[in-house]
Design an enzyme around this catalytic site. Structure first.
Site, PDB file in Angstrom:
ATOM      1  N   GLU A  30       0.823  -0.994  -0.346  1.00  0.00           N
ATOM      2  CA  GLU A  30      -0.229  -0.155  -0.250  1.00  0.00           C
ATOM      3  C   GLU A  30       0.887   1.179   0.611  1.00  0.00           C
ATOM      4  O   GLU A  30       1.903   1.668   1.390  1.00  0.00           O
ATOM      5  CB  GLU A  30      -1.138  -0.030   0.949  1.00  0.00           C
ATOM      6  CG  GLU A  30      -2.214   0.997   0.867  1.00  0.00           C
ATOM      7  CD  GLU A  30      -2.164   2.619   1.398  1.00  0.00           C
ATOM      8  OE1 GLU A  30      -1.454   3.495   0.514  1.00  0.00           O
ATOM      9  OE2 GLU A  30      -1.504   2.894   2.481  1.00  0.00           O
TER      10      GLU A  30
ATOM     11  N   CYS B  41      -2.344   8.834   4.275  1.00  0.00           N
ATOM     12  CA  CYS B  41      -1.732   7.760   2.149  1.00  0.00           C
ATOM     13  C   CYS B  41      -3.638   8.775   1.807  1.00  0.00           C
ATOM     14  O   CYS B  41      -2.891   8.803   0.317  1.00  0.00           O
ATOM     15  CB  CYS B  41      -1.771   6.936   2.320  1.00  0.00           C
ATOM     16  SG  CYS B  41      -2.775   5.643   3.234  1.00  0.00           S
TER      17      CYS B  41
END
EC number: 1.2.1.71
Length: 496
Positions: A252, A286
């Site tokens: 990720e 993020c």
């Protein structure tokens, strides 16, 4: 309750159910809001890493053969330990990351809630199934990969690592955990909770260290790597395993996320959701929106004026300051300087500063929110600036807004603030991202849904509710209890 000035001495590396004091290179973490030393310990040595891998292999067979119900019992016992240490854990997260206490308390709640959701996800996505056919039973079961490495992130040092560790353990894997070098103290407390849960020795092992320790760890005999972090680091991990395709990677890797503002009626609501999209956690999520795409109109002008004013009035400071801040620092003074340099580069490219991001206190990570208009800039970089910093782009028609939003190699999150349902349908159909929100912050995500992106944001291994998928592999079996010759034999065979 620990004092702000107290230096925490590390318990050591956690290997085979024991804390082992090491003699590796010194590793330290600081409070980013003050620059003061918080925790002191050692990097794991090559020998300690190899030993941790050995005991993880040794514990694997017994753990994999333990019933799912028993493995789930250990994870619930872990939750009980986290509950007992809730206040200490929240305070430690705030001390080591700089987050406001309200946000750290939310993270602890996420750690607690993750276990039941992971159990539910495992039962839904990887539970055994059986179908009777004319010739045999068709069975689907799942097996653990083996020894998996979890590489932790600093922005949610308890929750994000936990999101890999819990499903990995539920599936029957053993875990080698390397936390972020910025948040070793939080990791130690989390591992102590696992220890106090009664988890068998060797099932989880914690190795503190820098990137070199991580590289050594990835060179071991492992079967999986679960990583949350930057694209640059994720790419290096991917390249490191180019000759080991049998190792499953769940990467990720963040994003350069767009948030499109439509011609909305409630400007204040748009400002509120934009602040939650761009500035929460000091811009260190993020899923934070990096690019705010606004109409080149009176609505856009009014939105930008109110957004800048709200950012200017935002309370910033140490987690224990009063009144309570909305955001704290970025993770370190070094990172703060890096972000300020990135702002300078954007100005040199033609960006027009609306609100400058500035260092608020020397030798800390405390920076003020920044806003820059990049509409007329030449070739703006497609990079993630992990800070409370928003780039503004203006559009003349909605098709152009979608085109601007898609001008990125990343594809993690995207959002639209709009009263127009048709515009949302158009946005949803055309945006390339793993998380697409409507009239909600881009940072809004649910553990009951998958979490992951496309493009340079990931490698198609979404976490959260879908983490169960990369923690076990399917085994298909055709089975019958008795060995018999079929009534209808194939032609050309003669059995005497």
């Amino acid at each position: 309750m620990m004092s702000k000035l107290q230096i925490i001495q590390s318990k050591g590396q956690y290997i085979n159910g024991e804390w082992i004091k090491g003699n590796g290179l010194i590793l330290e973490s600081t409070n980013p809001a003050s620059g003061t030393l918080l925790w002191q310990g050692n990097n794991a040595t090559d020998e300690e890493i190899a030993n941790a891998c050995y005991v993880a292999h040794r514990a694997l067979k017994s753990w994999a053969n333990t019933s799912f119900e028993e493995r789930a019992r250990y994870t619930k016992a872990f939750v009980e330990q986290v509950e007992k240490n809730r206040e200490q854990l929240a305070r430690l997260i705030s001390l080591e990351t700089g987050k406001p206490l309200w946000e750290s308390q939310t993270e602890v709640s996420s750690v607690i809630g993750k276990v039941n959701l992971s159990i539910q996800a495992y039962q839904e996505r990887t539970w055994p199934k059986q179908t009777e056919t004319a010739e045999a039973n068709a069975c689907l079961r799942f097996k653990p990969h083996g020894i998996v490495v979890v590489l932790g992130a600093f922005n949610f040092p308890a929750h994000l690592s936990n999101g890999h560790i819990v499903p990995a353990l539920l599936a029957g894997n053993t875990v080698l955990y390397k936390p972020s070098e910025h948040t070793p103290a939080v990791a130690e407390l989390i591992i102590q909770c696992w220890h106090d849960s009664g988890l068998p020795p060797g099932v989880i092992n914690c190795l503190q260290g820098n990137a070199n320790c991580g590289n050594t760890l990835l060179s071991q005999d492992i079967q999986g790597v679960y990583f949350t972090g930057s694209y640059a680091t994720g790419l290096r991990i991917h390249q490191q395993f180019c000759n080991r395709p049998e190792v499953i990677l769940a990467l990720e890797m963040g994003g350069n996320n767009p948030l499109v503002i439509d011609e909305v009626k409630d400007i204040d609501a748009a400002v509120y959701h934009t602040i939650l999209s761009t500035m929460i956690t000091a811009g260190q999520r993020c899923t934070c929106a990096r690019r705010i795409i606004i109409p080149d109109s009176q609505t856009g002008d009014l939105f930008l004026e109110r957004f800048a004013k709200a950012c200017k009035l935002m309370r910033i400071g140490s987690f224990d300051s009063q009144p309570e801040p909305f955001i704290g620092p970025v993770i370190s003074h070094v990172q703060a300087l890096k972000h300020l340099h990135a702002q300078k580069q954007l100005i040199e490219m033609g960006g027009e500063i609306i609100l400058p991001m500035s260092l608020l206190l020397e030798y800390t990570g405390l920076v003020s929110p920044g806003i820059i208009d990049m509409t007329r800039a030449k070739n703006p970089p497609d990079e993630e600036i992990f800070a409370p910093f928003a780039q503004i782009y203006r559009y003349n028609h909605f098709d152009e807004a979608i085109q601007l939003a898609n001008q990125t190699r990343y594809g993690l999150s995207a959002g639209l603030l709009s009263d127009n349902k048709d515009h949302y349908q158009q946005f949803y159909q055309n945006i390339r991202a793993g998380l697409i929100n409507w009239n909600r912050p881009t940072t809004g995500a649910a553990s009951s849904l998958p979490f992951g992106g496309v493009g340079c944001s990931g490698n198609h291994r979404p976490s959260a509710y879908f983490a169960a998928d990369y923690c076990a592999y399917p085994v298909a079996s055709m089975e019958q209890p008795l060995l018999t010759t079929p009534v209808q034999r194939l032609p050309g065979l003669v059995l005497e």
